[in-house]
Design a protein around this motif. Structure first.
Motif, PDB file in Angstrom:
ATOM      1  N   HIS A  77      66.834   3.155  50.022  1.00  0.00           N
ATOM      2  CA  HIS A  77      68.098   2.946  49.297  1.00  0.00           C
ATOM      3  C   HIS A  77      67.850   2.065  48.063  1.00  0.00           C
ATOM      4  O   HIS A  77      68.357   2.344  46.978  1.00  0.00           O
ATOM      5  N   GLU A  78      67.034   1.029  48.221  1.00  0.00           N
ATOM      6  CA  GLU A  78      66.729   0.146  47.092  1.00  0.00           C
ATOM      7  C   GLU A  78      65.887   0.877  46.041  1.00  0.00           C
ATOM      8  O   GLU A  78      66.076   0.681  44.837  1.00  0.00           O
ATOM      9  N   HIS A  81      68.246   2.687  43.897  1.00  0.00           N
ATOM     10  CA  HIS A  81      68.890   1.843  42.882  1.00  0.00           C
ATOM     11  C   HIS A  81      67.983   1.685  41.662  1.00  0.00           C
ATOM     12  O   HIS A  81      68.436   1.735  40.519  1.00  0.00           O
ATOM     13  N   SER A  88      73.885  -2.459  42.140  1.00  0.00           N
ATOM     14  CA  SER A  88      74.315  -2.534  43.539  1.00  0.00           C
ATOM     15  C   SER A  88      75.773  -2.943  43.644  1.00  0.00           C
ATOM     16  O   SER A  88      76.285  -3.673  42.809  1.00  0.00           O
ATOM     17  N   HIS A  90      77.188  -4.120  46.985  1.00  0.00           N
ATOM     18  CA  HIS A  90      76.897  -4.217  48.412  1.00  0.00           C
ATOM     19  C   HIS A  90      77.898  -5.006  49.241  1.00  0.00           C
ATOM     20  O   HIS A  90      77.571  -5.458  50.328  1.00  0.00           O
ATOM     21  N   GLU A 105      76.677   3.630  45.740  1.00  0.00           N
ATOM     22  CA  GLU A 105      76.082   3.403  47.055  1.00  0.00           C
ATOM     23  C   GLU A 105      75.911   4.712  47.810  1.00  0.00           C
ATOM     24  O   GLU A 105      74.905   4.940  48.478  1.00  0.00           O
TER      25      GLU A 105
END
Ligand SMILES: [Zn+2]
Length: 287
Positions: A77-78, A81, A88, A90, A105
């Motif tokens: 997931h990072e 980004h 982000s 989050h 996201e």
């Protein structure tokens, strides 16, 4: 930025990385983007974050108190980004809330699933047998992902009409569908209650964690669906979290044919176009 674009971008990246990881090694991905992994105890609910140094090196930090599957998902997931250059967002969305997650996201989750379960490797590993929870469990272990992540991937890449439905507190939270079901616009609306007559409903009403399978009518699951067809439903209920999952599938030849109007009734064929016979028919027209 739609889902297809995100998936293509992810597949392009996977194809460029020399050896896509299968059994847990995400290093090639991290190296490809000049990133270093750090595992740290973060606060509960915080899965991870990325810091980019002035020299361009990224430090991806993941929460070491979360499960390994979760950490692997967070790493991917990072990476999303970083590659998609999406900031982000989050703040935590509790699982019981229906607040929509930020589109960035959602895009990064989609990207992450492509990295964790690269589709070519995935298709190589999917056995040709009829769908089962066991097959999905084995795939989850093989690819080091959670069961729901593997189940969603399984349904969406299945060559059969197939769907995986996640339900929480008695309502549909999320459904992933195979291409064949998407093509015929088989809808399982989010927030709808677990349909009466389903295996999922029966399991949840028993209020104990259990698994079961059975044949049910197709039209209880899909909106505006033609009556008469049946499908297999393999379901599991987890009573402590009040979560129910169902895998739905049937054979291609059990797809309803004919067009439905928006009320789910068949459009009368006599009102429709005549079947093409190959004969030109304009000379039959009377004016
Ligand atoms: Zn994120």
């Amino acid at each position: 930025m739609d889902e297809l674009w995100v998936r293509q971008k992810a597949r392009g990246f996977v194809a460029k990385v020399a050896l896509p990881p299968v059994f847990g090694d995400l290093t090639p991905y991290l190296e490809a983007i000049n990133a270093k992994l750090r595992q740290e105890e973060l606060e509960q609910g915080e899965s991870g974050y990325t810091i980019t140094k002035p020299n361009g090196r990224h430090i991806v930090t993941v929460n070491s108190t979360e499960t390994l599957e979760r950490q692997r998902f967070t790493i991917c997931h990072e990476i999303a980004h970083i590659l998609l250059e999406l900031p982000s967002s989050h703040e935590e969305v509790p699982s019981w809330s229906y607040a929509k997650r930020h589109p960035n996201e959602v895009a990064c989750d989609t990207f992450a699933s492509e990295l964790l379960m690269p589709y070519k490797l995935w298709l190589d590993k999917v056995p040709p047998d009829d769908p089962s929870m066991e097959i999905i469990e084995n795939l989850a272990v093989t690819f080091g992902t959670s069961f729901p992540a593997a189940a969603s991937r399984y349904a969406s890449l299945s060559h059969r009409p197939c769907a995986f439905v996640t339900m929480e507190r008695g309502a549909v939270r999320y459904a992933s569908r195979s291409t064949s079901l998407r093509n015929v616009n088989a809808q399982i609306p989010a927030r709808s209650i677990i349909p009466a007559g389903s295996v999922a409903k029966r399991l949840r009403e028993a209020v104990v964690s259990a698994a079961a399978a059975g044949e049910v009518a197709q039209d209880i699951w899909f909106d505006n669906w033609k009556k008469g067809g049946v499908l297999w439903e393999i379901s599991r209920h987890f009573s402590s979290r009040d979560t129910t999952v169902s895998l739905l599938w049937f054979d291609e030849d059990e797809l309803p044919d004919g067009e439905l109007d928006r009320f789910g009734t068949s459009i009368d064929e006599e009102d429709g176009l005549e079947e093409l016979t190959g004969h030109l028919s304009w000379n039959k027209q009377k004016r």
